[in-house]
Design an enzyme around this catalytic site. Structure first.
Site, PDB file in Angstrom:
ATOM      1  N   GLU A  40     -38.660 -78.574 -18.700  1.00  0.00           N
ATOM      2  CA  GLU A  40     -39.776 -77.988 -17.953  1.00  0.00           C
ATOM      3  C   GLU A  40     -39.375 -76.535 -17.740  1.00  0.00           C
ATOM      4  O   GLU A  40     -38.497 -76.230 -16.936  1.00  0.00           O
ATOM      5  CB  GLU A  40     -39.934 -78.737 -16.621  1.00  0.00           C
ATOM      6  CG  GLU A  40     -40.975 -78.162 -15.689  1.00  0.00           C
ATOM      7  CD  GLU A  40     -40.944 -78.849 -14.299  1.00  0.00           C
ATOM      8  OE1 GLU A  40     -40.712 -80.072 -14.221  1.00  0.00           O
ATOM      9  OE2 GLU A  40     -41.144 -78.132 -13.296  1.00  0.00           O
ATOM     10  N   ARG A  44     -41.383 -68.527 -13.597  1.00  0.00           N
ATOM     11  CA  ARG A  44     -40.927 -67.790 -12.404  1.00  0.00           C
ATOM     12  C   ARG A  44     -40.547 -66.370 -12.767  1.00  0.00           C
ATOM     13  O   ARG A  44     -40.144 -65.593 -11.919  1.00  0.00           O
ATOM     14  CB  ARG A  44     -39.736 -68.508 -11.769  1.00  0.00           C
ATOM     15  CG  ARG A  44     -40.162 -69.848 -11.216  1.00  0.00           C
ATOM     16  CD  ARG A  44     -39.078 -70.590 -10.507  1.00  0.00           C
ATOM     17  NE  ARG A  44     -39.491 -71.970 -10.348  1.00  0.00           N
ATOM     18  CZ  ARG A  44     -38.764 -72.923  -9.815  1.00  0.00           C
ATOM     19  NH1 ARG A  44     -37.565 -72.647  -9.347  1.00  0.00           N
ATOM     20  NH2 ARG A  44     -39.219 -74.145  -9.725  1.00  0.00           N
ATOM     21  N   THR A  68     -43.783 -74.725 -12.662  1.00  0.00           N
ATOM     22  CA  THR A  68     -44.168 -73.706 -11.679  1.00  0.00           C
ATOM     23  C   THR A  68     -45.434 -72.963 -12.129  1.00  0.00           C
ATOM     24  O   THR A  68     -45.565 -71.758 -11.940  1.00  0.00           O
ATOM     25  CB  THR A  68     -43.016 -72.705 -11.395  1.00  0.00           C
ATOM     26  OG1 THR A  68     -41.767 -73.400 -11.430  1.00  0.00           O
ATOM     27  CG2 THR A  68     -43.148 -72.093 -10.021  1.00  0.00           C
ATOM     28  N   LYS A 128     -45.730 -85.212  -9.540  1.00  0.00           N
ATOM     29  CA  LYS A 128     -44.399 -84.748  -9.145  1.00  0.00           C
ATOM     30  C   LYS A 128     -44.300 -84.866  -7.619  1.00  0.00           C
ATOM     31  O   LYS A 128     -45.199 -84.395  -6.913  1.00  0.00           O
ATOM     32  CB  LYS A 128     -44.245 -83.289  -9.595  1.00  0.00           C
ATOM     33  CG  LYS A 128     -42.995 -82.570  -9.111  1.00  0.00           C
ATOM     34  CD  LYS A 128     -42.844 -81.236  -9.853  1.00  0.00           C
ATOM     35  CE  LYS A 128     -41.697 -80.411  -9.304  1.00  0.00           C
ATOM     36  NZ  LYS A 128     -41.253 -79.379 -10.258  1.00  0.00           N
TER      37      LYS A 128
HETATM   38  C1  3PG Z   1     -38.474 -77.424  -9.155  1.00  0.00           C
HETATM   39  O1  3PG Z   1     -39.170 -76.442  -9.150  1.00  0.00           O
HETATM   40  O2  3PG Z   1     -38.837 -78.461  -9.697  1.00  0.00           O
HETATM   41  C2  3PG Z   1     -37.212 -77.387  -8.365  1.00  0.00           C
HETATM   42  O3  3PG Z   1     -36.756 -76.087  -8.211  1.00  0.00           O
HETATM   43  C3  3PG Z   1     -36.129 -78.241  -8.870  1.00  0.00           C
HETATM   44  O4  3PG Z   1     -35.400 -78.649  -7.774  1.00  0.00           O
HETATM   45  P1  3PG Z   1     -33.793 -78.681  -7.811  1.00  0.00           P
HETATM   46  O5  3PG Z   1     -33.370 -77.251  -8.061  1.00  0.00           O
HETATM   47  O6  3PG Z   1     -33.365 -79.155  -6.435  1.00  0.00           O
HETATM   48  O7  3PG Z   1     -33.379 -79.611  -8.898  1.00  0.00           O
END
Ligand code: 3PG
Length: 201
Positions: A40, A44, A68, A128
């Site tokens: 994924e 960002r 994101t 999610k």
């Molecule tokens: C996301 O956007 O899915 C998260 O930043 C992932 O979370 P994690 O860094 O705690 O794995």
């Protein structure tokens, strides 16, 4: 096989933020080498679109998603670059609309029953659960599933290697997401991917 079915098979989705375009190939290649050919790739920064295109081009067996994704423009760029699935931290109706038009699976982020009801009204049932550990983790997911048996969750946010088995042992969880897999040197990422893949077997 569709993207959701492929995610269900991999069971873990590395959440990847690429800081510099030139790092994309070695990072994504390390996931593939570790036996977890799925990512994924987060919108960002400016690298995301190019990294998705590169992944599709260099690693044709990889399942490449965009993460994101928070608005219509990003979603169009992600799909234009070749994203095979789209993930948001929350639920965006405009992102859902672009995904529906493009026939690309959309996995929105939810936490509350109201958000789940909104997702269901848009025809979305693979969701999610984010940020998972901050919102009660597996305990909350089990409570939500009692009310929404038609929903499947991908908990992400604070999910570590040591939590994977516990989350994945609950049948309503179709995969777990995590950024920890895609951090460190290429060698570390290859090892993390191999550990994550092994933990799911
Ligand atoms: C996301 O956007 O899915 C998260 O930043 C992932 O979370 P994690 O860094 O705690 O794995």
């Amino acid at each position: 096989m569709g993207a959701i079915e492929r995610i269900e098979e991999y069971k873990v989705v590395p959440v990847v933020t690429i800081g510099k375009a030139e790092e994309a190939e070695s990072l994504l290649g390390a996931l593939v080498a570790g036996g977890l050919p799925v990512a994924e790739i987060c919108f960002r920064n400016e690298c995301a679109e190019g990294a998705i295109a590169l992944a599709r081009n260099k690693f044709p067996a990889m399942l490449v998603g965009a993460g994101t994704v928070i608005n219509r423009g990003q979603c169009m760029r992600a799909i234009g670059a070749g994203a095979q699935f789209v993930v948001s931290p929350g639920l965006s109706e405009e992102v859902a609309a672009v995904c529906r038009e493009s026939e690309v699976p959309y996995i929105p982020g939810v936490v509350t029953p109201t958000e789940i009801m909104k997702a269901l009204s848009l025809g979305l049932a693979h969701l999610k659960f984010f940020p998972a550990s901050d919102f009660g983790g597996l305990k909350t997911i089990k409570s939500l599933c009692a009310a929404f048996p038609q929903v499947r969750f991908m908990p992400t946010g604070g999910v570590s290697l040591s939590d994977l088995n516990e989350y994945l042992s609950f049948p309503k969880i179709f995969a777990c997401g995590g950024s920890w897999i895609a951090k460190g040197s290429a060698e570390q990422i290859r090892e993390n991917a191999a550990r994550a893949a092994a933990a799911c077997r």
